[in-house]
Design an enzyme around this catalytic site. Structure first.
Site, PDB file in Angstrom:
ATOM      1  N   SER A   6       0.848  -1.195   0.000  1.00 41.36           N
ATOM      2  CA  SER A   6       0.000   0.000   0.000  1.00 41.36           C
ATOM      3  C   SER A   6       0.879   1.240   0.000  1.00 41.36           C
ATOM      4  O   SER A   6       2.114   1.146   0.004  1.00 41.36           O
ATOM      5  CB  SER A   6      -0.890   0.006   1.248  1.00 41.36           C
ATOM      6  OG  SER A   6      -0.067   0.100   2.409  1.00 41.36           O
ATOM      7  N   LYS A   7       0.240   2.402   0.023  1.00 39.65           N
ATOM      8  CA  LYS A   7       1.006   3.651  -0.033  1.00 39.65           C
ATOM      9  C   LYS A   7       1.961   3.787   1.147  1.00 39.65           C
ATOM     10  O   LYS A   7       3.027   4.369   1.021  1.00 39.65           O
ATOM     11  CB  LYS A   7       0.045   4.836  -0.082  1.00 39.65           C
ATOM     12  CG  LYS A   7      -0.557   5.022  -1.464  1.00 39.65           C
ATOM     13  CD  LYS A   7      -1.485   6.199  -1.528  1.00 39.65           C
ATOM     14  CE  LYS A   7      -2.115   6.290  -2.908  1.00 39.65           C
ATOM     15  NZ  LYS A   7      -3.211   7.239  -2.953  1.00 39.65           N
ATOM     16  N   ARG A   8       1.585   3.224   2.288  1.00 34.87           N
ATOM     17  CA  ARG A   8       2.477   3.370   3.448  1.00 34.87           C
ATOM     18  C   ARG A   8       3.764   2.570   3.285  1.00 34.87           C
ATOM     19  O   ARG A   8       4.761   2.837   3.930  1.00 34.87           O
ATOM     20  CB  ARG A   8       1.763   2.995   4.757  1.00 34.87           C
ATOM     21  CG  ARG A   8       1.467   1.539   4.927  1.00 34.87           C
ATOM     22  CD  ARG A   8       0.588   1.282   6.149  1.00 34.87           C
ATOM     23  NE  ARG A   8       0.123  -0.074   6.186  1.00 34.87           N
ATOM     24  CZ  ARG A   8       0.818  -1.100   6.652  1.00 34.87           C
ATOM     25  NH1 ARG A   8       2.033  -0.917   7.107  1.00 34.87           N
ATOM     26  NH2 ARG A   8       0.311  -2.311   6.657  1.00 34.87           N
ATOM     27  N   GLY A  54       5.181   2.580   0.439  1.00 37.55           N
ATOM     28  CA  GLY A  54       5.828   3.213  -0.708  1.00 37.55           C
ATOM     29  C   GLY A  54       5.414   2.531  -1.996  1.00 37.55           C
ATOM     30  O   GLY A  54       6.223   2.331  -2.897  1.00 37.55           O
TER      31      GLY A  54
END
Length: 470
Positions: free
Chosen positions: A242-244, A246
């Site tokens: 996910s975005k967390r 990267g």
């Protein structure tokens, strides 16, 4: 002779080409090339509110940068809506689908009842066998498929094995909305059939879709393509990427200084392998790739491993080729704008000449750009280099300058000999002279060999920097 393999990559243009999508495209591309087939590209742009031209452009550019070429022109799913409607109407004529006039409030009530009775929410089939003459006036119907109610739908998956879905769980899903727009489930089947797709390779988040899509294939009497549902990529902690973590677009990996060949190599190894081979040429991957060798379990993104693979690719890339790759990437590296301008102004001869020494110390093109700065600028020494240029360091430089100035030839070998002779005469260790030389010439404490640095910079520039520092 068996039919030619046709794979497809079918991204939705609602954002950038993320790394999971890039790996799916790579697997489709490798399999197509491995079998002598083709990979088609379809832009699934039926979600008009979220689909953008900018996202389509970013996806196409990302694929081109990665070196994943598709065959033919990209197909717009939205542009094919009339064909999707035609097939849906055909299914009604065949008795395989029907018009459903159920209104939103009826569907809400159905869901609430199922919830109260502890059942999963399913459409109850109320218009399945009803006389169309009962249709309420002025209501536009949706079209629903007549899903089988008994037995199972089986997906023969090349990665997951045989996956069975009880037909009672599939329900009569909508294939054409009341506004005439096709659902994703229906459009994909019609497009894959019309495009002649023989092999569908996609993320395993589509596995449940495969059962519903198989129902449509069979209702139309069409062959079901071979399917391979590949596990998603997880973050280093084992959770879905996910975005967390990267989970960035492919363009971000270009900005971080990765070579396309290295990223292809790393992504291929995420969930697929060929023995213990870590570094693989594209030709090797094409020769070795088999869908049935893809792992069932999720792969974990490991950025340290990606960096190590990239470093190895950089070291094995020719100096001229790597210089070209760096120059092409500089416009995307925020910290390298000045270097890009300097190379454009002064040429790349120095960069190519120094590359053999530079590439051994860098894992990314960003690091390479940072370490190449001294070739074009007199860089202010960093803290470590400044410490070497104290009073003692300046005295060392002043003492060795005459030996360098007197060297009849300006080559690494001749300069090495001159400085060694000076060291012997003065009783100094070579390292004690080389350290302030390097700091004065590059502004850093690490660089290619100091005599190579002197040779690449040339007599005039080298002596000017040393005199200034001394």
């Amino acid at each position: 002779m068996s039919a030619k393999v046709v794979t497809r990559f079918a991204p939705s243009p609602t954002g950038y080409l993320h790394i999971g999508g890039a790996r799916t495209a790579l697997f489709n591309w490798l399999y197509a090339r491995h079998t002598g087939g083709v990979m088609l590209l379809r832009i699934e742009d039926t979600d008009r509110e979220r689909s953008t031209e900018a996202a389509t452009t970013a996806i196409l550019e990302g694929l081109k940068w990665l070196g994943l070429s598709w065959d033919g022109e990209p197909v717009s799913q939205y542009a094919r809506a009339p064909r999707h409607r035609e097939v849906a109407e055909d299914l009604v004529k065949r008795g395989e689908a029907y018009y459903c006039y159920a209104q939103p409030d009826e569907l809400d009530a159905m869901r609430e009842l199922a919830k109260a009775e502890g059942r999963p929410p399913r459409y109850d089939g109320r218009w399945r066998d009803r006389d169309p003459a009962d249709a309420p006036a002025g209501v536009k119907p949706a079209i629903r498929i007549k899903a089988p109610r008994e037995g199972e739908t089986i997906v023969h998956d090349l990665v997951q094995g045989e996956v069975r879905f009880p037909n009672k769980d599939l329900d009569d899903f909508i294939i054409l909305r009341s506004d005439g727009g096709p659902t994703y489930m229906h459009a994909v089947v019609v497009d894959d059939h019309d495009m002649g797709v023989t092999n569908i390779i996609r993320g395993d988040d589509h596995l449940t879709n495969a059962a519903r899509q198989t129902v449509i294939y069979k209702a139309m009497g069409w062959d079901v393509p071979k399917m391979a549902h590949i596990p998603l990529i997880h973050g280093p902690d084992g959770a879905k990427l996910s975005k967390r973590h990267g989970a960035l677009g492919v363009e971000a990996y270009r900005e971080m200084g990765y070579l396309p060949a290295a990223l292809r190599n790393y992504l291929a190894r995420l969930g697929w392998s060929h023995g213990d081979d870590e570094i693989m040429s594209t030709e090797d991957m094409i020769n070795w790739f088999e869908v049935t060798d893809i792992n069932k379990g999720a792969a974990r993104m490991d950025y340290a491993k990606l960096e190590a693979v990239n470093g190895q690719w950089m070291r094995q890339t020719g100096d001229r080729e790597l210089a070209d790759a760096l120059i092409a990437t500089l416009p995307y590296i925020d910290s390298a704008k000045a270097l890009a301008e300097a190379i454009a102004r002064d040429g790349d001869d120095r960069l190519v000449a120094a590359m053999a020494g530079l590439k051994d110390r860098a894992k990314t093109l960003v690091e390479l750009a940072d370490s190449a700065g001294y070739l074009y600028f007199r860089q202010a020494p960093d803290d470590k280099a400044a410490a070497l240029l104290d009073a003692g360091g300046k005295a060392t430089l002043a003492a060795v300058l005459p030996a360098l100035e007197a060297s009849p030839e300006w080559s690494a070998a001749a300069l090495d000999a001159a400085v060694r002779a000076h060291a012997e005469t003065t009783g100094q260790k070579l390292g004690k002279i080389a350290q302030p030389l390097r700091a004065a010439l590059t502004g850093r404490t690490t660089s290619p060999g100091v005599f190579d640095v002197l040779a690449v910079l040339g007599r005039e520039e080298s002596l000017a920097r040393l005199r200034s520092a001394a």
